[in-house]
Design a protein around this motif. Sequence first.
Motif, PDB file in Angstrom:
ATOM      1  N   ARG A 123      -1.537   0.715   7.042  1.00 24.68           N
ATOM      2  CA  ARG A 123      -0.274   1.888   7.095  1.00 24.68           C
ATOM      3  C   ARG A 123      -0.927   3.226   6.800  1.00 24.68           C
ATOM      4  N   THR A 124      -1.525   3.304   5.800  1.00 22.93           N
ATOM      5  CA  THR A 124      -2.173   4.626   5.157  1.00 22.93           C
ATOM      6  C   THR A 124      -3.526   4.881   5.881  1.00 22.93           C
ATOM      7  N   ARG A 125      -3.977   6.176   5.873  1.00 18.80           N
ATOM      8  CA  ARG A 125      -5.186   6.659   6.778  1.00 18.80           C
ATOM      9  C   ARG A 125      -6.458   5.796   6.032  1.00 18.80           C
ATOM     10  N   GLU A 238      -2.599  -1.044   0.429  1.00 21.48           N
ATOM     11  CA  GLU A 238      -2.941  -0.033  -0.302  1.00 21.48           C
ATOM     12  C   GLU A 238      -2.297  -0.072  -1.779  1.00 21.48           C
ATOM     13  N   ARG A 240      -1.039   1.029  -4.899  1.00 20.24           N
ATOM     14  CA  ARG A 240       0.186   1.897  -5.449  1.00 20.24           C
ATOM     15  C   ARG A 240       0.213   1.837  -6.863  1.00 20.24           C
TER      16      ARG A 240
END
Length: 331
Positions: A123-125, A238, A240
């Motif tokens: 999801r994140t870059r 990712e 968190r």
Amino acid sequence: MPRASSGRVPQRSQERAVVVKVILRDDRSLEDPFAEVNALAWTAGVEVVGMIPQRMERPNGTTYIGKGKLEEAARAVEELDADAVIVDYDLSPAQERNLEKILKKKVVDRTQLILDIFARRARTRQARLQVELAQLKYNLPRLKRMWGHLSRYEGGIGMRGPGETQLEEDKRLIRRRIQRLEEEIESIQLRNETLHRSRERDFVVAIVGYTNAGKSTLLNRLTGSSEVVEDKLFATLEGRTRRWKIGPNRTVLVSDTVGFIRNLPHHLVASFRATLEETRFADLLFHVVDASSPDAERQIATVDKVLRDLECQDKPIWAILNKWDAVGDGR
């Protein structure tokens, strides 16, 4: 009046695959040797319609499985109308090519399957860059198979065909892209290190464990956050970090990390090092273990190995046994 048929065959909602696995003759530790690869396939959106095991001393260096099992797999693919064959092993480019030639179906090895899941869930870059880097490194030695049909000749002055020329150009482009991705990920890693240094006064707990052990659930329970929890492998890619209030005017930082798995592809380990290194900055590790898993001991060993690779084995580690409600009598 009934509507005339268009003659089109309705498309299936998901791919169907036959799973092939070599079980080493001296390995009796797995209660269900297909459990993990089937879970990976399900997470990738693939329906497993057949399973073909073979006990051997070691996988066949040319075709992974023996001639008899190859014939059995070819029949199963045809009879079960499978779209692909999944192999629970990291195939060499030659093994993959040979299997596809014989089975006449797409062959997906363990690394490809895990890469597909990571690509779907990034999801994140940072996660997307890391997945792309791992995919390119995996595919680079396999380009020759893709372009081989375009070239009649290989090498030699005046004997270089269009496929060989295109192959070399593609390799150059991929190597340049790999270099750019590594530079971008390195810059992200440097920013992360700056962020970690800014937290030096905070006590940091990193949650580690085998994939789908319940790390995100623990993060939610401790910190009151509402991170997505799914009963699937690699639901979290990712890292968190959330604050956990442990007393009046006192909090600690809790970081969730990407789950580990047996034989995690080395390309992914290298690409996701920036994410995995969250554990290196932690003061304490919570190792979440799925107590209901029949393979819990091997999963613990896998996590311990990754922690050693990250040079985190000397950190204080608290083992947290999860999913006790799913443990049957006599366990």
